[in-house]
Motif scaffolding. Structure first.
Motif, PDB file in Angstrom:
ATOM      1  N   UNK A 170     -33.008  10.809  28.425  1.00 51.84           N
ATOM      2  CA  UNK A 170     -32.510  11.446  27.588  1.00 51.84           C
ATOM      3  C   UNK A 170     -31.707  12.694  27.940  1.00 51.84           C
ATOM      4  N   UNK A 171     -32.279  13.613  28.747  1.00 53.81           N
ATOM      5  CA  UNK A 171     -31.175  14.578  29.436  1.00 53.81           C
ATOM      6  C   UNK A 171     -30.027  14.055  29.835  1.00 53.81           C
ATOM      7  N   UNK A 172     -30.105  12.964  30.719  1.00 56.17           N
ATOM      8  CA  UNK A 172     -28.791  12.505  31.192  1.00 56.17           C
ATOM      9  C   UNK A 172     -27.981  12.249  30.254  1.00 56.17           C
ATOM     10  N   UNK A 173     -28.299  11.387  29.275  1.00 51.04           N
ATOM     11  CA  UNK A 173     -27.437  11.005  28.191  1.00 51.04           C
ATOM     12  C   UNK A 173     -26.682  12.434  27.563  1.00 51.04           C
ATOM     13  N   UNK A 176     -24.297  13.847  29.969  1.00 52.49           N
ATOM     14  CA  UNK A 176     -23.051  13.045  30.151  1.00 52.49           C
ATOM     15  C   UNK A 176     -22.074  13.327  28.830  1.00 52.49           C
ATOM     16  N   UNK A 177     -22.715  13.372  27.747  1.00 49.24           N
ATOM     17  CA  UNK A 177     -21.889  13.533  26.613  1.00 49.24           C
ATOM     18  C   UNK A 177     -21.339  15.128  26.649  1.00 49.24           C
ATOM     19  N   UNK A 179     -20.480  16.641  29.368  1.00 45.98           N
ATOM     20  CA  UNK A 179     -19.605  16.858  30.297  1.00 45.98           C
ATOM     21  C   UNK A 179     -18.146  16.020  29.711  1.00 45.98           C
ATOM     22  N   UNK A 180     -18.326  15.207  29.281  1.00 46.35           N
ATOM     23  CA  UNK A 180     -17.304  14.187  28.619  1.00 46.35           C
ATOM     24  C   UNK A 180     -16.425  14.989  27.545  1.00 46.35           C
ATOM     25  N   UNK A 181     -17.101  16.006  26.878  1.00 49.65           N
ATOM     26  CA  UNK A 181     -16.588  16.523  25.623  1.00 49.65           C
ATOM     27  C   UNK A 181     -15.927  18.036  26.275  1.00 49.65           C
ATOM     28  N   UNK A 182     -16.094  18.402  27.649  1.00 47.24           N
ATOM     29  CA  UNK A 182     -15.683  19.451  28.064  1.00 47.24           C
ATOM     30  C   UNK A 182     -16.704  20.846  27.709  1.00 47.24           C
ATOM     31  N   UNK A 183     -17.806  20.393  27.385  1.00 47.46           N
ATOM     32  CA  UNK A 183     -18.986  21.599  27.137  1.00 47.46           C
ATOM     33  C   UNK A 183     -19.753  21.640  28.168  1.00 47.46           C
ATOM     34  N   UNK A 184     -20.611  22.874  28.490  1.00 39.92           N
ATOM     35  CA  UNK A 184     -21.590  23.058  29.403  1.00 39.92           C
ATOM     36  C   UNK A 184     -22.946  23.401  28.809  1.00 39.92           C
ATOM     37  N   UNK A 210     -25.928  19.070  38.022  1.00 40.64           N
ATOM     38  CA  UNK A 210     -25.010  19.163  39.176  1.00 40.64           C
ATOM     39  C   UNK A 210     -24.615  17.679  39.627  1.00 40.64           C
ATOM     40  N   UNK A 211     -25.475  16.954  39.875  1.00 44.79           N
ATOM     41  CA  UNK A 211     -25.503  15.564  40.357  1.00 44.79           C
ATOM     42  C   UNK A 211     -24.589  14.902  39.394  1.00 44.79           C
ATOM     43  N   UNK A 212     -24.472  15.202  38.145  1.00 42.16           N
ATOM     44  CA  UNK A 212     -23.516  14.311  37.092  1.00 42.16           C
ATOM     45  C   UNK A 212     -22.147  14.892  37.286  1.00 42.16           C
TER      46      UNK A 212
END
Length: 261
Positions: A170-173, A176-177, A179-184, A210-212
């Motif tokens: 769930x955290x990875x999902x 990933x979203x 990062x794709x949206x340019x958020x932190x 970090x790994x993502x």
């Protein structure tokens, strides 16, 4: 860069600390930049939310008074739920924020700190629902800078520890979203005050980010008084270096500014 990017003053319903007390203490500690992130939680707390006009007026006064001593940014902490997205959208469009934390403080107007949402659910059910709610809002609401205290549900878990490994998918999902949206994401140091180990999010989740390929990070004490301002920020910077991060961020006009660790 020595910053604290999660501060609450008396413009938040759960703080009695005057803004100037926070600014004065931050300057004394040698902080270069701070960001106030007052609470707004439409739905359950609409009548006690931040007075935007008074907040921005006080910020302007503090910026002028402490010019040359410390940079003060205008932030906000939005406790967004799916049904309250329109209210947050309207507020964002009206006021000139530098920085917005999106936090999950409640689901279906049931607050975690009162144990309202957890009641009648198993640990797996409320833990899973918490992360699912964050993701569902992220898919529809993009007017934010970072995700606040991502695994904060740990603080309000009546069953105790819930291993990170169980929520990693769930955290990875979520990450990933973002990062794709340019958020932190933010690294929130308030765990010390609540007797919890590590930070929000945990080292394991920071390693995953970090790994993502995640790069946008802010650090905040989530302080509601001067005593906890800047808690553990140097230690967190060292932790981030150990993990492999090379930068942290501040924000201006909703744009990240990167600083070498």
């Amino acid at each position: 860069m020595y910053t604290d990017y999660h501060l609450h003053s008396s413009f938040s319903d759960d703080s009695q600390t005057p803004m100037e007390d926070m600014v004065r203490r931050a300057a004394t500690l040698g902080l270069e930049e701070i960001c106030f992130t007052e609470h707004v939680d439409y739905g359950v707390k609409t009548v006690v939310n931040c007075d935007y006009a008074a907040y921005f007026a006080k910020l302007a006064e503090m910026r002028e008074k402490y010019r040359g001593q410390i940079t003060i940014r205008a932030g906000i902490e939005f406790g967004v739920q799916l049904e309250t997205i329109p209210e947050f959208t309207a507020a964002f469009q009206r006021w000139p924020f530098d920085f917005v934390i999106y936090s999950c403080h409640q689901i279906d107007n049931q607050e975690f700190w009162r144990n309202e949402f957890q009641a009648g659910r198993t640990q797996e059910e409320y833990q899973t629902a918490y992360y699912a709610a964050i993701y569902d809002v992220m898919c529809q609401y993009k007017l934010y800078s970072v995700l606040g205290h991502l695994d904060m549900i740990k603080r309000y878990d009546p069953c105790g520890d819930y291993p990170d490994e169980k929520i990693l998918p769930l955290a990875e999902k979520i990450m990933r979203q973002a990062i794709a949206d340019g958020k932190g994401i933010e690294v929130n140091t308030s765990t010390l005050r609540y007797g919890l180990p590590g930070t929000f999010p945990s080292r394991r989740l920071l390693e995953l980010y970090h790994d993502l390929g995640g790069r946008i990070l802010t650090i905040g004490s989530d302080s509601h008084d001067t005593a906890h301002l800047a808690d553990l920020i140097p230690e967190v910077q060292s932790l981030l270096k150990e993990i492999g991060f090379r930068e942290i961020c501040t924000f201006e006009h909703m744009e990240p500014v990167f600083h070498r660790l």
